[in-house]
Design a protein around this motif. Sequence first.
Motif, short mmCIF file in Angstrom:
data_model
loop_
_atom_site.label_atom_id
_atom_site.label_comp_id
_atom_site.label_asym_id
_atom_site.label_seq_id
_atom_site.Cartn_x
_atom_site.Cartn_y
_atom_site.Cartn_z
N ILE A 1 -4.54 25.68 21.52
CA ILE A 1 -5.25 24.97 22.58
C ILE A 1 -6.29 25.86 23.22
O ILE A 1 -7.33 25.39 23.70
CB ILE A 1 -4.26 24.41 23.64
CG1 ILE A 1 -4.93 23.32 24.49
CG2 ILE A 1 -3.71 25.51 24.52
CD1 ILE A 1 -5.30 22.08 23.73
N TYR B 1 -2.25 21.42 31.72
CA TYR B 1 -3.68 21.28 31.50
C TYR B 1 -4.10 19.85 31.85
O TYR B 1 -3.31 18.92 31.70
CB TYR B 1 -4.04 21.52 30.04
CG TYR B 1 -3.47 22.78 29.42
CD1 TYR B 1 -4.26 23.89 29.19
CD2 TYR B 1 -2.13 22.83 29.02
CE1 TYR B 1 -3.75 25.04 28.60
CE2 TYR B 1 -1.60 23.97 28.42
CZ TYR B 1 -2.42 25.07 28.21
OH TYR B 1 -1.90 26.19 27.62
N ILE C 1 -11.65 16.48 24.72
CA ILE C 1 -10.76 17.41 24.04
C ILE C 1 -10.46 16.95 22.62
O ILE C 1 -10.18 17.76 21.73
CB ILE C 1 -9.45 17.61 24.84
CG1 ILE C 1 -8.64 18.78 24.28
CG2 ILE C 1 -8.62 16.33 24.84
CD1 ILE C 1 -9.30 20.12 24.41
N LEU D 1 -0.29 23.77 20.08
CA LEU D 1 -0.49 22.83 21.18
C LEU D 1 -1.65 21.88 20.90
O LEU D 1 -1.59 20.69 21.25
CB LEU D 1 -0.75 23.60 22.48
CG LEU D 1 0.30 24.63 22.91
CD1 LEU D 1 -0.01 25.13 24.31
CD2 LEU D 1 1.71 24.05 22.85
N ALA D 2 -2.72 22.39 20.29
CA ALA D 2 -3.85 21.52 19.97
C ALA D 2 -3.45 20.48 18.92
O ALA D 2 -3.97 19.36 18.91
CB ALA D 2 -5.04 22.34 19.49
N VAL E 1 -10.26 19.45 19.31
CA VAL E 1 -9.10 19.74 18.46
C VAL E 1 -9.38 19.38 17.00
O VAL E 1 -8.77 19.96 16.09
CB VAL E 1 -7.83 19.03 18.97
CG1 VAL E 1 -7.46 19.51 20.36
CG2 VAL E 1 -7.98 17.51 18.94
N VAL F 1 -2.10 17.44 20.62
CA VAL F 1 -3.16 16.54 21.09
C VAL F 1 -3.68 15.71 19.92
O VAL F 1 -3.93 14.50 20.04
CB VAL F 1 -4.31 17.33 21.75
CG1 VAL F 1 -5.44 16.40 22.16
CG2 VAL F 1 -3.79 18.11 22.95
#
Length: 355
Positions: A195, A172, A178, A85-86, A182, A89
Amino acid sequence: MKALVLAGGKGTRLRPLTHTSAKQLVPIANKPILYYGLEAIRDAGIRSVGIIVGDTAREVREAVGDGSRFGLEVTYIPQEEPLGLAHCVLIAREFLGDEPFVMYLGDNFLVDGIADLVDAFRGADHDAQILLTKVAEPRFYGVAELGPDGEIVALEEKPVHPRSDLAIVGVYTFSPAIHEAVRAIRPSARGELEITDAIRWLVDHGFRVHSHLVSGYWKDTGRLQDMLECNEIVLQTIEHDVRGTVDGFSEISGRVVIAPGALVENSVIRGPVVLGANTKISGSCIGPYTSIGEGCVLEGAEVEYSIILGESSITGVRGLTNSLIGRNVEVTRSMDSPHVNQLMVGDHSKIQVRA
């Protein structure tokens, strides 16, 4: 404020269905799960949406288009491999710019939407907001451990031995901080940029991370039972709407939606039930909490608490319950012997038959 919607991934827990279809497009009450998320984002006042796509990119693009049908402007962001998930991003940095954003997992379902949650983040001074809910099996989720004053003590992704029963809901909200997180973290033992690691980095470096306990219904629809449960929840909210054709020998009770072009003859339909366009139900009994997609044919069948996708047929089969039937599937009764089951089943399937 923007939104980042994750619609990649392999969907391994819903195989074999997801060998040929995006898990985010499996329907709940005859509407793809992904659509509920996009509508929730729109209702929260967000218009610009980036959608992360993987192997099923073509199917997702065809289903969503440019987003105008939802009142959204959609940008597609390819992810070559599901690297966490990160990582989503990370590759969405150019699209997201320096705006705060919502990250929404496309296979998650929140019955009350996200408008209140987005408003709360906009009015606060947080760098991240995570939603938590108590679950019976936390080992399947990202898990948070809170201190005595509600502060985040630890975060773990799918732990073997969870230290709490608080699962992280797949919605989120983040400030641009963020992006630094990441970039700073390294892949986990699973080979993914988690994440949870990025959020823990924010906490460790003094950024403001807020947790909120969700009181409404939420479900990660990664498993069969989750899909059926969500289908039941949504069907409880439908209004009676019969636009198809029902003959005089049929009985309709409860809240039932019958789409235009559908035909019901010599059958019993006990709602809540949704029948898709151009579906034919003949000599059958359809029990509650069942969604049947477009172009299906059911003859001499008994079905309840199930989801049947489009263009499938069920003939002469009784007692079908708690089932998820994919597209273009043919289910028939064996005529050779009453004590014989004949199956053609794909990889990773789960079948239960009477011994």
